[in-house]
Design a protein around this motif. Sequence first.
Motif, PDB file in Angstrom:
ATOM      1  N   SER A  47      37.395-130.684 -37.293  1.00 18.52           N
ATOM      2  CA  SER A  47      37.731-129.271 -37.398  1.00 18.52           C
ATOM      3  C   SER A  47      39.063-129.103 -38.093  1.00 18.52           C
ATOM      4  CB  SER A  47      37.841-128.615 -36.015  1.00 18.52           C
ATOM      5  OG  SER A  47      36.657-128.795 -35.268  1.00 18.52           O
ATOM      6  N   ALA A  48      39.082-128.207 -39.083  1.00 15.14           N
ATOM      7  CA  ALA A  48      40.337-127.863 -39.742  1.00 15.14           C
ATOM      8  C   ALA A  48      41.131-126.871 -38.898  1.00 15.14           C
ATOM      9  CB  ALA A  48      40.061-127.281 -41.127  1.00 15.14           C
ATOM     10  N   GLU A  49      40.455-126.226 -37.953  1.00 12.44           N
ATOM     11  CA  GLU A  49      41.100-125.209 -37.124  1.00 12.44           C
ATOM     12  C   GLU A  49      41.149-125.675 -35.671  1.00 12.44           C
ATOM     13  OE1 GLU A  49      38.048-125.212 -38.562  1.00 12.44           O
ATOM     14  OE2 GLU A  49      37.264-123.175 -38.401  1.00 12.44           O
ATOM     15  N   VAL A  50      41.882-124.908 -34.878  1.00 11.67           N
ATOM     16  CA  VAL A  50      41.834-125.062 -33.434  1.00 11.67           C
ATOM     17  C   VAL A  50      40.509-124.465 -32.965  1.00 11.67           C
ATOM     18  CG1 VAL A  50      42.905-124.303 -31.262  1.00 11.67           C
ATOM     19  CG2 VAL A  50      44.337-124.935 -33.223  1.00 11.67           C
ATOM     20  N   VAL A 105      17.033-110.318 -56.231  1.00 12.55           N
ATOM     21  CA  VAL A 105      16.626-111.419 -57.129  1.00 12.55           C
ATOM     22  C   VAL A 105      17.824-112.078 -57.806  1.00 12.55           C
ATOM     23  CG1 VAL A 105      14.252-110.735 -57.630  1.00 12.55           C
ATOM     24  CG2 VAL A 105      16.138-109.729 -58.948  1.00 12.55           C
ATOM     25  N   SER A 106      18.911-111.346 -57.945  1.00  9.94           N
ATOM     26  CA  SER A 106      20.092-111.902 -58.620  1.00  9.94           C
ATOM     27  C   SER A 106      20.902-112.837 -57.720  1.00  9.94           C
ATOM     28  CB  SER A 106      20.994-110.769 -59.109  1.00  9.94           C
ATOM     29  OG  SER A 106      21.477-110.028 -58.004  1.00  9.94           O
ATOM     30  N   ALA A 107      20.584-112.887 -56.434  1.00 11.02           N
ATOM     31  CA  ALA A 107      21.354-113.739 -55.511  1.00 11.02           C
ATOM     32  C   ALA A 107      21.006-115.204 -55.736  1.00 11.02           C
ATOM     33  CB  ALA A 107      21.059-113.345 -54.065  1.00 11.02           C
ATOM     34  N   THR A 108      22.001-116.004 -56.087  1.00 12.14           N
ATOM     35  CA  THR A 108      21.774-117.433 -56.356  1.00 12.14           C
ATOM     36  C   THR A 108      22.563-118.330 -55.402  1.00 12.14           C
ATOM     37  OG1 THR A 108      23.587-117.419 -57.944  1.00 12.14           O
ATOM     38  CG2 THR A 108      21.338-117.082 -58.818  1.00 12.14           C
ATOM     39  N   HIS A 109      23.647-117.804 -54.839  1.00 10.30           N
ATOM     40  CA  HIS A 109      24.536-118.612 -54.005  1.00 10.30           C
ATOM     41  C   HIS A 109      24.953-117.821 -52.770  1.00 10.30           C
ATOM     42  CE1 HIS A 109      24.836-120.761 -57.832  1.00 10.30           C
ATOM     43  NE2 HIS A 109      25.189-121.816 -57.118  1.00 10.30           N
ATOM     44  N   ALA A 110      25.547-118.537 -51.845  1.00  8.46           N
ATOM     45  CA  ALA A 110      26.075-117.873 -50.659  1.00  8.46           C
ATOM     46  C   ALA A 110      27.395-118.519 -50.277  1.00  8.46           C
ATOM     47  CB  ALA A 110      25.088-117.982 -49.502  1.00  8.46           C
ATOM     48  N   VAL A 111      28.260-117.718 -49.697  1.00 10.17           N
ATOM     49  CA  VAL A 111      29.427-118.253 -48.999  1.00 10.17           C
ATOM     50  C   VAL A 111      29.172-118.052 -47.512  1.00 10.17           C
ATOM     51  CG1 VAL A 111      31.887-117.993 -48.523  1.00 10.17           C
ATOM     52  CG2 VAL A 111      31.066-117.880 -50.870  1.00 10.17           C
ATOM     53  N   ALA A 112      29.193-119.143 -46.778  1.00 12.31           N
ATOM     54  CA  ALA A 112      29.093-119.081 -45.321  1.00 12.31           C
ATOM     55  C   ALA A 112      30.514-119.072 -44.783  1.00 12.31           C
ATOM     56  CB  ALA A 112      28.335-120.293 -44.790  1.00 12.31           C
ATOM     57  N   TYR A 113      30.785-118.182 -43.821  1.00 10.98           N
ATOM     58  CA  TYR A 113      32.150-118.119 -43.278  1.00 10.98           C
ATOM     59  C   TYR A 113      32.105-118.083 -41.751  1.00 10.98           C
ATOM     60  CZ  TYR A 113      30.980-113.140 -43.268  1.00 10.98           C
ATOM     61  OH  TYR A 113      30.350-111.940 -43.066  1.00 10.98           O
ATOM     62  N   SER A 114      33.189-118.540 -41.189  1.00 12.53           N
ATOM     63  CA  SER A 114      33.280-118.699 -39.740  1.00 12.53           C
ATOM     64  C   SER A 114      34.146-117.605 -39.130  1.00 12.53           C
ATOM     65  CB  SER A 114      33.889-120.062 -39.411  1.00 12.53           C
ATOM     66  OG  SER A 114      33.084-121.090 -39.924  1.00 12.53           O
ATOM     67  N   HIS A 115      34.019-117.444 -37.817  1.00 17.88           N
ATOM     68  CA  HIS A 115      34.883-116.498 -37.099  1.00 17.88           C
ATOM     69  C   HIS A 115      36.344-116.930 -37.158  1.00 17.88           C
ATOM     70  CE1 HIS A 115      31.964-113.669 -35.352  1.00 17.88           C
ATOM     71  NE2 HIS A 115      31.131-114.700 -35.347  1.00 17.88           N
ATOM     72  N   THR A 116      36.589-118.171 -37.558  1.00 16.89           N
ATOM     73  CA  THR A 116      37.950-118.703 -37.657  1.00 16.89           C
ATOM     74  C   THR A 116      38.547-118.571 -39.041  1.00 16.89           C
ATOM     75  OG1 THR A 116      36.908-120.799 -38.123  1.00 16.89           O
ATOM     76  CG2 THR A 116      37.604-120.435 -35.854  1.00 16.89           C
ATOM     77  N   GLY A 117      37.722-118.230 -40.050  1.00 12.67           N
ATOM     78  CA  GLY A 117      38.221-118.150 -41.418  1.00 12.67           C
ATOM     79  C   GLY A 117      37.755-119.285 -42.319  1.00 12.67           C
ATOM     80  N   TYR A 118      37.217-120.358 -41.729  1.00 12.07           N
ATOM     81  CA  TYR A 118      36.640-121.446 -42.534  1.00 12.07           C
ATOM     82  C   TYR A 118      35.521-120.897 -43.400  1.00 12.07           C
ATOM     83  CZ  TYR A 118      34.290-126.025 -43.310  1.00 12.07           C
ATOM     84  OH  TYR A 118      33.722-127.155 -43.841  1.00 12.07           O
ATOM     85  N   SER A 119      35.335-121.487 -44.589  1.00 13.96           N
ATOM     86  CA  SER A 119      34.227-121.043 -45.440  1.00 13.96           C
ATOM     87  C   SER A 119      33.684-122.225 -46.234  1.00 13.96           C
ATOM     88  CB  SER A 119      34.692-119.948 -46.399  1.00 13.96           C
ATOM     89  OG  SER A 119      35.668-120.460 -47.283  1.00 13.96           O
ATOM     90  N   THR A 120      32.444-122.087 -46.660  1.00 14.45           N
ATOM     91  CA  THR A 120      31.831-123.123 -47.483  1.00 14.45           C
ATOM     92  C   THR A 120      30.722-122.479 -48.310  1.00 14.45           C
ATOM     93  OG1 THR A 120      30.785-125.324 -47.470  1.00 14.45           O
ATOM     94  CG2 THR A 120      30.220-123.855 -45.629  1.00 14.45           C
ATOM     95  N   ASN A 121      30.577-122.935 -49.549  1.00 15.89           N
ATOM     96  CA  ASN A 121      29.597-122.333 -50.456  1.00 15.89           C
ATOM     97  C   ASN A 121      28.333-123.173 -50.561  1.00 15.89           C
ATOM     98  OD1 ASN A 121      31.653-124.025 -51.825  1.00 15.89           O
ATOM     99  ND2 ASN A 121      30.273-123.854 -53.572  1.00 15.89           N
ATOM    100  N   ALA A 146      28.404-127.250 -27.630  1.00 14.86           N
ATOM    101  CA  ALA A 146      29.781-127.300 -27.127  1.00 14.86           C
ATOM    102  C   ALA A 146      30.728-126.576 -28.091  1.00 14.86           C
ATOM    103  CB  ALA A 146      30.212-128.752 -26.963  1.00 14.86           C
ATOM    104  N   PRO A 147      31.775-125.935 -27.542  1.00 12.40           N
ATOM    105  CA  PRO A 147      32.719-125.194 -28.393  1.00 12.40           C
ATOM    106  C   PRO A 147      33.302-126.046 -29.525  1.00 12.40           C
ATOM    107  CG  PRO A 147      33.148-124.720 -26.085  1.00 12.40           C
ATOM    108  CD  PRO A 147      32.088-125.794 -26.111  1.00 12.40           C
ATOM    109  N   GLU A 148      33.664-127.299 -29.249  1.00 12.19           N
ATOM    110  CA  GLU A 148      34.287-128.112 -30.300  1.00 12.19           C
ATOM    111  C   GLU A 148      33.297-128.458 -31.416  1.00 12.19           C
ATOM    112  OE1 GLU A 148      33.880-128.934 -27.143  1.00 12.19           O
ATOM    113  OE2 GLU A 148      33.378-131.074 -26.886  1.00 12.19           O
ATOM    114  N   HIS A 149      32.005-128.361 -31.123  1.00 17.67           N
ATOM    115  CA  HIS A 149      30.980-128.616 -32.149  1.00 17.67           C
ATOM    116  C   HIS A 149      30.449-127.316 -32.751  1.00 17.67           C
ATOM    117  CE1 HIS A 149      30.887-132.922 -31.812  1.00 17.67           C
ATOM    118  NE2 HIS A 149      30.656-132.886 -30.509  1.00 17.67           N
ATOM    119  N   GLY A 150      31.159-126.221 -32.501  1.00  9.79           N
ATOM    120  CA  GLY A 150      30.793-124.971 -33.174  1.00  9.79           C
ATOM    121  C   GLY A 150      30.197-123.907 -32.284  1.00  9.79           C
ATOM    122  N   GLY A 151      30.072-124.212 -30.988  1.00  8.91           N
ATOM    123  CA  GLY A 151      29.530-123.223 -30.068  1.00  8.91           C
ATOM    124  C   GLY A 151      30.430-122.017 -29.949  1.00  8.91           C
ATOM    125  N   PRO A 152      29.859-120.830 -29.770  1.00 14.09           N
ATOM    126  CA  PRO A 152      28.473-120.616 -29.356  1.00 14.09           C
ATOM    127  C   PRO A 152      27.418-120.836 -30.441  1.00 14.09           C
ATOM    128  CG  PRO A 152      29.630-118.500 -29.498  1.00 14.09           C
ATOM    129  CD  PRO A 152      30.658-119.575 -29.690  1.00 14.09           C
TER     130      PRO A 152
END
Length: 201
Positions: free
Chosen positions: A33-36, A105-121, A144-150
């Motif tokens: 985790s990059a965050e707490v 139809v124009s959607a080709t990519h997504a950015v997934a983002y977390s409640h903590t601010g982390y993001s990944t494309n 478990a919370p440390e593995h991304g729960g809930p």
Amino acid sequence: MHVTRGFTGRPRVLDPGLPPGQYDAGDDWPVLSAEVTPDLAPADWSFRVDGLVAEPHTWDWEAAHALPASGYEGDIHCVTGWSKFGVRFGGVSLDCFLALVRPHVSATHAVAYSHTGYSTNLPLADLTGGRAWITWEYDGTPLAPEHGGPARLVVPHLYFWKSAKWIAGLTLLDHDEPGFWEGNGYHARGNPWEEQRYSGD
Ligand SMILES: Nc1nc2c(c(=O)[nH]1)N[C@H]1C(S)=C(S)[C@@H](COP(=O)(O)O)O[C@H]1N2
Ligand SMILES: [Mo]
């Protein structure tokens, strides 16, 4: 193919389930985790899909759980080198969420983002076709919370940094936009079978 299951921790270079440069972590499940770890109760969790969609939508815990249950049983691969065989995540397929918002139809990519601010494309194609899940169970118990729960994203056919913990939403785009690690030199797609670890790989 887990024929050498008893020899956990040993490099299984001949295991066809192990992508190049990876080792079997055995029963360990490292926390990266990059965050707490946030204090995020199910009641405070939500998942939103917006951007290039016909109907942006936000699901709360209850609404997400009302969707058809689905899960992943298989392997995961972290770019730092560990792989974990035969994990079991339960949740809902991303296909269900996407069907309800109807991507343009124009959607080709997504950015997934977390409640903590982390993001990944991710390419949208990697999030559809039964290959990505919003999950809240691991081995039949609450994640478990440390593995991304809930709840976390699970996209197991890509390096595990794409599987955003404490997932908050997806924004659909008509172009690729680097997330947290991708902006720090990691590969835009991250296919472990092609060892796409860093940009340029
Ligand atoms: N929000 C968030 N999600 C994240 C990360 C992170 O730092 N923050 N790390 C990623 C990385 S690099 C990996 S390998 C996996 C680790 O998941 P784990 O800690 O459950 O093993 O989560 C991914 N998702
Ligand atoms: Mo990772």
